[in-house]
Enzyme design. Structure first.
Site, PDB file in Angstrom:
ATOM      1  N   CYS A  36      29.137 -46.629  -9.720  1.00 38.53           N
ATOM      2  CA  CYS A  36      28.971 -45.960 -10.787  1.00 38.53           C
ATOM      3  C   CYS A  36      29.222 -47.029 -11.873  1.00 38.53           C
ATOM      4  O   CYS A  36      30.549 -47.224 -12.122  1.00 38.53           O
ATOM      5  CB  CYS A  36      30.035 -44.649 -10.839  1.00 38.53           C
ATOM      6  SG  CYS A  36      29.834 -44.024 -12.571  1.00 38.53           S
ATOM      7  N   CYS A  39      31.594 -45.448 -14.674  1.00 45.68           N
ATOM      8  CA  CYS A  39      32.904 -45.356 -14.135  1.00 45.68           C
ATOM      9  C   CYS A  39      33.553 -46.613 -14.319  1.00 45.68           C
ATOM     10  O   CYS A  39      34.907 -46.595 -14.571  1.00 45.68           O
ATOM     11  CB  CYS A  39      32.931 -44.883 -12.913  1.00 45.68           C
ATOM     12  SG  CYS A  39      32.127 -43.351 -12.282  1.00 45.68           S
TER      13      CYS A  39
END
Length: 300
Positions: A36, A39
């Site tokens: 991600c 993230c």
């Protein structure tokens, strides 16, 4: 619980890393994954904010959704990053949209002002509410000695708590330990002594200091019974009866006075009732019942 072995292990890990710390701390719970990109961009921000707020009782916990799919499913995570604030095992805020340091800090400041989060290094605080409720129950039952014993123990935990100090003074008054109650009030610092709850206890003490001898109370009772139209005799008996712990007799007498002539002596009977209500405590069930009776007389 109907969980398989892996799920049980996941729950245990979550309990140790998130649920248990959240009993006293505010946990920033970050759901993320290696693949991600957003993230990875958010992680340094979360870590910095958690470090800056560590002394205020904030900690960061991370859950890899690929490794902890069961936990992610329990939180119904649909996309990542997903970030929650957890306190005492429950989500208290969704921080997902707070992507900048200033946004996160603003939200955390709001939460910390509303939640009893314990700063880092603070001693765990015992919940006093159940203990205070026990003391108040003893007071309502008329058991002054038991109430005093309960409040004395709570004072050792919270000597500056106005509700506890007031409860202890009222318990001493109910037990007839007037001098001890005066000493407690005299020992308080000005700020605590001025608290409304402590002032209420002071009112209870002032009323109790009028407590008569048994023979005097009997004489006043007889005079009130013999001269029902004598307002001075009725008020003298009501004052003495309440000071002696006979609050029902005092209230009934004062209610009859209000019903007979509410304006007598500039409303002295009603004023005395209100003083009794304040001294007893406006939340006391007895006060609520008696106030309804007064309202019926005045407005019914």
């Amino acid at each position: 619980m109907g969980l398989n072995l892996d799920e049980q292990k996941a729950v245990d890990r979550f309990r140790k890393t998130v649920a248990e710390p959240s009993m006293t701390k505010l946990v920033i719970l970050d759901f993320w994954a290696e693949w991600c990109g957003p993230c990875k961009a958010l992680t340094p921000v979360l870590e910095k904010v958690a470090e800056d707020y560590a002394e205020k009782g904030v900690v960061l916990a991370k859950v890899n959704v690929d490794e902890e799919q069961f936990i992610a499913s329990q939180f119904q995570v649909r996309s990542i990053p997903t970030v929650y604030a957890i306190f005492q095992g429950q989500p208290v805020a969704d921080l997902t949209n707070a992507r900048t340091e200033s946004q996160l800090k603003q939200t955390l400041d709001q939460l910390l002002s509303q939640l009893p989060v314990q700063p880092d290094g603070a001693e765990p605080q015992q919940d006093l509410a159940p203990l205070i409720a026990m003391g108040e129950e003893a007071l309502a039952e008329g058991d002054g000695e038991r109430a005093a014993s309960i409040f004395m123990q709570i004072l050792e935990l919270a000597p500056e708590n106005a509700e506890v100090v007031a409860g202890f003074v009222r318990a001493l008054v109910l037990s007839g330990r007037v001098e001890e109650a005066e000493q407690v009030l005299a020992s308080l610092d000005p700020a605590l002594a001025a608290d409304p709850l402590v002032e209420r206890a002071r009112s209870a003490l002032a009323l109790a200091k009028d407590k008569p001898e048994d023979s005097e109370l009997a004489a006043l009772r007889a005079a009130a019974a013999e001269r029902p139209a004598d307002m001075d005799a009725q008020l003298a008996f009501a004052n003495a009866a309440f000071a002696a712990g006979e609050r029902d007799a005092a209230a009934d007498t004062l209610l009859r006075m209000v019903a007979g002539d509410r304006e007598w002596n500039e409303g002295a009977a009603r004023a005395k009732l209100l003083q009794i209500f304040e001294a007893t405590g406006l939340e006391d069930p007895w006060v609520s019942t008696t106030r309804r009776k007064l309202s019926t007389i005045l407005f019914g």
